[in-house]
Write a protein that holds these residues in place. Structure first.
Motif, PDB file in Angstrom:
ATOM      1  N   LEU A  20       0.803  -1.214   0.000  1.00  0.00           N
ATOM      2  CA  LEU A  20       0.000   0.000   0.000  1.00  0.00           C
ATOM      3  C   LEU A  20       0.837   1.266   0.000  1.00  0.00           C
ATOM      4  O   LEU A  20       0.299   2.351  -0.137  1.00  0.00           O
ATOM      5  CB  LEU A  20      -0.888   0.005   1.248  1.00  0.00           C
ATOM      6  N   VAL A  21       2.130   1.136   0.188  1.00  0.00           N
ATOM      7  CA  VAL A  21       2.964   2.314   0.353  1.00  0.00           C
ATOM      8  C   VAL A  21       2.824   3.271  -0.818  1.00  0.00           C
ATOM      9  O   VAL A  21       2.687   4.469  -0.655  1.00  0.00           O
ATOM     10  CB  VAL A  21       4.443   1.900   0.541  1.00  0.00           C
ATOM     11  N   ALA A  22       2.828   2.753  -2.034  1.00  0.00           N
ATOM     12  CA  ALA A  22       2.870   3.623  -3.211  1.00  0.00           C
ATOM     13  C   ALA A  22       1.654   4.513  -3.330  1.00  0.00           C
ATOM     14  O   ALA A  22       1.767   5.681  -3.642  1.00  0.00           O
ATOM     15  CB  ALA A  22       3.038   2.771  -4.474  1.00  0.00           C
ATOM     16  N   GLY A  26       3.788  10.344  -1.601  1.00  0.00           N
ATOM     17  CA  GLY A  26       4.212  11.172  -2.708  1.00  0.00           C
ATOM     18  C   GLY A  26       5.570  10.736  -3.231  1.00  0.00           C
ATOM     19  O   GLY A  26       6.048   9.633  -2.977  1.00  0.00           O
ATOM     20  N   ASP A  27       6.208  11.650  -3.928  1.00  0.00           N
ATOM     21  CA  ASP A  27       7.505  11.381  -4.541  1.00  0.00           C
ATOM     22  C   ASP A  27       8.549  11.042  -3.474  1.00  0.00           C
ATOM     23  O   ASP A  27       8.736  11.802  -2.517  1.00  0.00           O
ATOM     24  CB  ASP A  27       7.946  12.623  -5.320  1.00  0.00           C
ATOM     25  N   HIS A 302      10.561  22.336  -1.391  1.00  0.00           N
ATOM     26  CA  HIS A 302      10.021  22.484  -2.754  1.00  0.00           C
ATOM     27  C   HIS A 302       9.041  21.355  -3.089  1.00  0.00           C
ATOM     28  O   HIS A 302       9.034  20.809  -4.193  1.00  0.00           O
ATOM     29  CB  HIS A 302      11.152  22.540  -3.785  1.00  0.00           C
ATOM     30  N   ALA A 303       8.204  21.030  -2.100  1.00  0.00           N
ATOM     31  CA  ALA A 303       7.193  19.999  -2.305  1.00  0.00           C
ATOM     32  C   ALA A 303       6.115  20.503  -3.261  1.00  0.00           C
ATOM     33  O   ALA A 303       5.704  21.670  -3.191  1.00  0.00           O
ATOM     34  CB  ALA A 303       6.569  19.605  -0.968  1.00  0.00           C
ATOM     35  N   LYS A 304       5.670  19.625  -4.139  1.00  0.00           N
ATOM     36  CA  LYS A 304       4.623  19.952  -5.104  1.00  0.00           C
ATOM     37  C   LYS A 304       3.471  18.957  -4.928  1.00  0.00           C
ATOM     38  O   LYS A 304       3.311  18.016  -5.712  1.00  0.00           O
ATOM     39  CB  LYS A 304       5.165  19.895  -6.536  1.00  0.00           C
ATOM     40  N   VAL A 448       2.867  13.609   6.599  1.00  0.00           N
ATOM     41  CA  VAL A 448       1.540  12.999   6.471  1.00  0.00           C
ATOM     42  C   VAL A 448       0.659  13.809   5.530  1.00  0.00           C
ATOM     43  O   VAL A 448      -0.037  13.251   4.680  1.00  0.00           O
ATOM     44  CB  VAL A 448       0.888  12.830   7.858  1.00  0.00           C
ATOM     45  N   SER A 449       0.676  15.126   5.666  1.00  0.00           N
ATOM     46  CA  SER A 449      -0.174  15.939   4.786  1.00  0.00           C
ATOM     47  C   SER A 449       0.275  15.820   3.334  1.00  0.00           C
ATOM     48  O   SER A 449      -0.571  15.767   2.420  1.00  0.00           O
ATOM     49  CB  SER A 449      -0.163  17.403   5.234  1.00  0.00           C
ATOM     50  N   TYR A 450       1.582  15.760   3.090  1.00  0.00           N
ATOM     51  CA  TYR A 450       2.069  15.600   1.720  1.00  0.00           C
ATOM     52  C   TYR A 450       1.653  14.245   1.159  1.00  0.00           C
ATOM     53  O   TYR A 450       1.209  14.145   0.002  1.00  0.00           O
ATOM     54  CB  TYR A 450       3.588  15.753   1.691  1.00  0.00           C
ATOM     55  N   ASN A 451       1.789  13.193   1.946  1.00  0.00           N
ATOM     56  CA  ASN A 451       1.384  11.868   1.480  1.00  0.00           C
ATOM     57  C   ASN A 451      -0.099  11.827   1.136  1.00  0.00           C
ATOM     58  O   ASN A 451      -0.492  11.309   0.088  1.00  0.00           O
ATOM     59  CB  ASN A 451       1.694  10.813   2.545  1.00  0.00           C
TER      60      ASN A 451
END
Length: 466
Positions: A20-22, A26-27, A302-304, A448-451
């Motif tokens: 499930l990781v993918a 995110g990147d 520089h998270a997108k 967590v929010s980025y993921n």
């Protein structure tokens, strides 16, 4: 290679959790930059120090809260966030704050400093007022019988007596007493202020109501019982400001690159109680500073994110979670597009995980994986709650979202801090916070929010109608 839909992956999660990781992350390179920025280049304690010592406690309706909100706006803009603004959610009928000099001490039969508080939106003293301490008569008739002896006295309420009736308070005020003093149950003095709706700038009569810690109260009573003259000096500098006072939430975004109308919210309330001694550090400077640090980390890395990550510093939480409740009412069109609302409001321990419904567990388990790799000595867990819907109530800013079916999470707080020691008390100060916990919490918010913002879908919701 055979591929599976997100729903098939959810089914397989119990057997193959790593599969499930993918879909929830995110990147990988971006995640590594976020982890490095948060863990090794943290700025959270510098900002936290400024909040506590240069701004201080931040009661809703106070000038300090507005000062802090304007500072937060400037910080979010400096990080590189967009859509940075104050959003008005309502008004308070009157403003209230405390002056910088707060004094409470016994001066006879010997000198002894005391710790104290008084309710917010209540009258303080007329400067430093010195007077003899006298036991409060047990009845209205007893007060009237001693009317000529009460002027200029501090009335010490018996420990078995709680609040006084309106008639008793009116009689004491007419007789010219300096104020009424009660003792706390222990060494903590707890500040509250439930009557803000009933007051105005023009009408805020009433005696000073002082609460001292138990050891100070016992010392007063003991010396009175020894027939000693007890003299107290108190300066409760309570300040009123003509209303109405506009109330705001602070909002800032990192706009999503692919699905900007879908949102992950990272938040904590910015307001606090402001009793003497308190800096509003753990309740809830922690939540505000971890949200701000998450914004800084993501911008610096520089998270997108694919979805918009929105940072919100609520206000009015202490008086009834007004900031978040009104946000839900003001943004009905957003609710179906909000993936999750992350709220840190449990004090200065580290973010130890989330309580979720069973269908949320796979995505949330994957979302915290990088945090657990980054901070192996501060492990997080995902706990599945019983039932078919997220818990209602809860007393913080996640609750209004859960009430309408939007997944809201009050972070599990794990660590060695005793939150009861600081919660709404004189001990809610900068020195009680553990820096390592703050670093983990700010970084975890960012990861967590980025993921979640990069996941294949929104976080699964509870079934409608449950």
């Amino acid at each position: 290679m055979k591929t599976y839909s997100i729903f098939r992956l959810a089914t397989l999660s119990a057997v193959f959790p790593l599969a499930l990781v993918a879909y929830a992350q995110g990147d990988p390179d971006t995640l590594s930059r976020i982890a490095d920025q948060g863990k090794n280049h943290s700025q959270i304690m510098d900002r936290f120090h400024y909040l506590c010592f240069d701004i201080g406690a931040r009661l809703t309706s106070s000038p300090e809260l507005l000062k802090g909100q304007k500072w937060a706006l400037a910080q979010f803009k400096k990080f590189g966030c967009t859509n940075v603004h104050l959003e008005k959610w309502g008004e308070f009928p009157v403003g209230f704050d405390r002056g910088p000099v707060q004094v409470c001490r016994m001066v006879e039969p010997f000198e002894s400093d005391m710790q104290f508080t008084s309710p917010a939106w209540s009258n303080g003293t007329n400067g430093l007022e010195r007077g003899e301490a006298m036991l409060l008569p047990e009845s209205l008739e007893g007060i009237k019988a001693k009317a000529g002896e009460l002027k200029g006295k501090w009335m010490i309420a018996p420990p078995t007596r709680g609040g006084a009736s309106a008639e008793i308070n009116a009689e004491l005020e007419k007789d010219g007493v300096l104020g009424r003093i009660t003792g706390s149950r222990n060494e903590l003095v707890v500040t509250s202020g439930p009557n803000w709706k009933a007051v105005s700038f023009e009408k805020h009569t009433g005696l000073p109501a002082i609460t001292v810690r138990k050891s100070d109260y016992d010392r007063i009573i003991r010396n009175i019982n020894f027939n000693r003259k007890v003299v107290l000096e108190i300066n409760a500098d309570n300040r009123w400001y003509k209303g109405p006072i506009p109330c705001y939430n602070v909002i800032a975004d990192i706009k999503g690159t692919e699905k900007p109308d879908e949102i992950v919210i990272v938040s904590g309330h910015f307001d606090s109680w402001n009793g003497p001694g308190s800096q509003g550090a753990q309740d809830n400077g922690v939540g505000a500073m971890t949200a701000m640090e998450a914004a800084r980390i993501l911008c610096a890395a520089h998270a997108k994110p694919k979805r918009t990550i929105r940072f919100i510093l609520w206000s009015g939480e202490e008086e009834g979670i007004f900031g978040s409740t009104n946000y839900v009412k003001m943004h009905p069109e957003e609710l179906e597009e909000i993936s999750a609302v992350l709220v840190d409001d449990g004090g200065g321990n580290y973010q130890g995980g989330y309580r979720v419904l069973s269908q949320m567990k796979p995505m949330m388990t994957a979302a915290i994986q990088k945090s657990n790799e980054t901070f192996p000595d501060m492990p997080e867990v995902i706990q599945v709650v019983g039932g078919k819907r997220m818990p209602r109530g809860g007393g913080s800013d996640h609750a209004p979202f859960n009430a309408v079916g939007v997944p809201g999470f009050f972070t599990i707080e794990t660590g060695t801090l005793n939150y009861n020691f600081v919660h709404h008390t004189q001990n809610d100060r900068f020195e009680t916070v553990i820096p390592a916990y703050m670093i983990q919490s700010g970084t975890n918010h960012a990861l967590v929010s980025y993921n979640l913002a990069c996941a294949e879908t929104l976080l699964p919701r509870e079934a409608k109608g449950n």
